[in-house]
Design an enzyme around this catalytic site. Sequence first.
Site, PDB file in Angstrom:
ATOM      1  N   PRO A   1       0.838  -1.214   0.000  1.00 48.64           N
ATOM      2  CA  PRO A   1       0.000   0.000   0.000  1.00 48.64           C
ATOM      3  C   PRO A   1       0.868   1.257   0.000  1.00 48.64           C
ATOM      4  O   PRO A   1       1.753   1.404   0.826  1.00 48.64           O
ATOM      5  CB  PRO A   1      -0.798  -0.105   1.305  1.00 48.64           C
ATOM      6  CG  PRO A   1      -0.689  -1.523   1.723  1.00 48.64           C
ATOM      7  CD  PRO A   1       0.614  -2.033   1.188  1.00 48.64           C
ATOM      8  N   GLU A   2       0.633   2.132  -0.960  1.00 51.95           N
ATOM      9  CA  GLU A   2       1.360   3.405  -1.044  1.00 51.95           C
ATOM     10  C   GLU A   2       0.432   4.506  -0.516  1.00 51.95           C
ATOM     11  O   GLU A   2      -0.715   4.243  -0.152  1.00 51.95           O
ATOM     12  CB  GLU A   2       1.740   3.676  -2.502  1.00 51.95           C
ATOM     13  CG  GLU A   2       2.665   2.624  -3.096  1.00 51.95           C
ATOM     14  CD  GLU A   2       4.137   2.981  -2.932  1.00 51.95           C
ATOM     15  OE1 GLU A   2       4.431   4.061  -2.388  1.00 51.95           O
ATOM     16  OE2 GLU A   2       4.980   2.178  -3.353  1.00 51.95           O
TER      17      GLU A   2
END
Length: 269
Positions: A2-3
């Site tokens: 997850p960014e």
Amino acid sequence: MPELPEVETSRRGIEPHLVGNIIQYAEVRNSRLRWPVSEQIMALSDKPVISVQRRAKYLLLELTEGWIIIHLGMSGSLRILSNELPPGKHDHIDLVMADGKVLRYTDPRRFGAWLWSDNLDECSVLSHLGPEPLSDLFDGEYLYTLSRNKKMRVKPWLMDNKVVVGVGNIYANEALFVAHILPERPVHTLTQQEAHLLASTIKQILCRSIEQGGTTLKDFLQSDGKPGYFAQELFVYGKKGECCPVCGEKIECVKLGQRSTFFCRQCQY
Ligand SMILES: [Zn+2]
């Protein structure tokens, strides 16, 4: 992994279900995440949620007496579900809410974190973080000033949380392509014009990803759904050997700071 856009998408997805609701208790089935789940979280009882915020890639749940700090690590995700739905193998934490729902945390690789803080100003994981990329503090002038006399290469520099938070490998590759800057360039060679273009490109790319994520928010309510991440439109990331979408040259890949770095030698200089 997850960014920042996925974390912001998660924040927007869970926020309306949590704010004004009450956490009755936390059901911690496995406390061995990246660090042990804080005892204060295990002991929660009947605490109203005041706000759901984000700093870098940390989600911050504001309660009356402190904060729950959540990091999704490599593979973590959050969903809002009915509390009657039995947990799966990797569903390590539920926050059981007063309205019959749960905030369920799933993390197959267990690199995520659930920490407690009485006071965010004294929180060690949040101190030393640079500005948010979408805030007014982050702009071309800031980048240009910071880049003077710096000999390191521009891509690992952008990915340094002290320079700016939340620009992970995917977004650093994409932003440098759009701004026509070779990832291997020493930081001090950036011109003022390039620094401005780079800052505005980073903002645009992150904003677009967050907007795209917005269309998948319904997934947060699906019991079997994916966690609301989205297939991103990418120019160069992961496309070694493919044709550059602008000029048709082959996209190259090198390791820079041990991270895969994709670029077009024709379009970036
Ligand atoms: Zn090209």
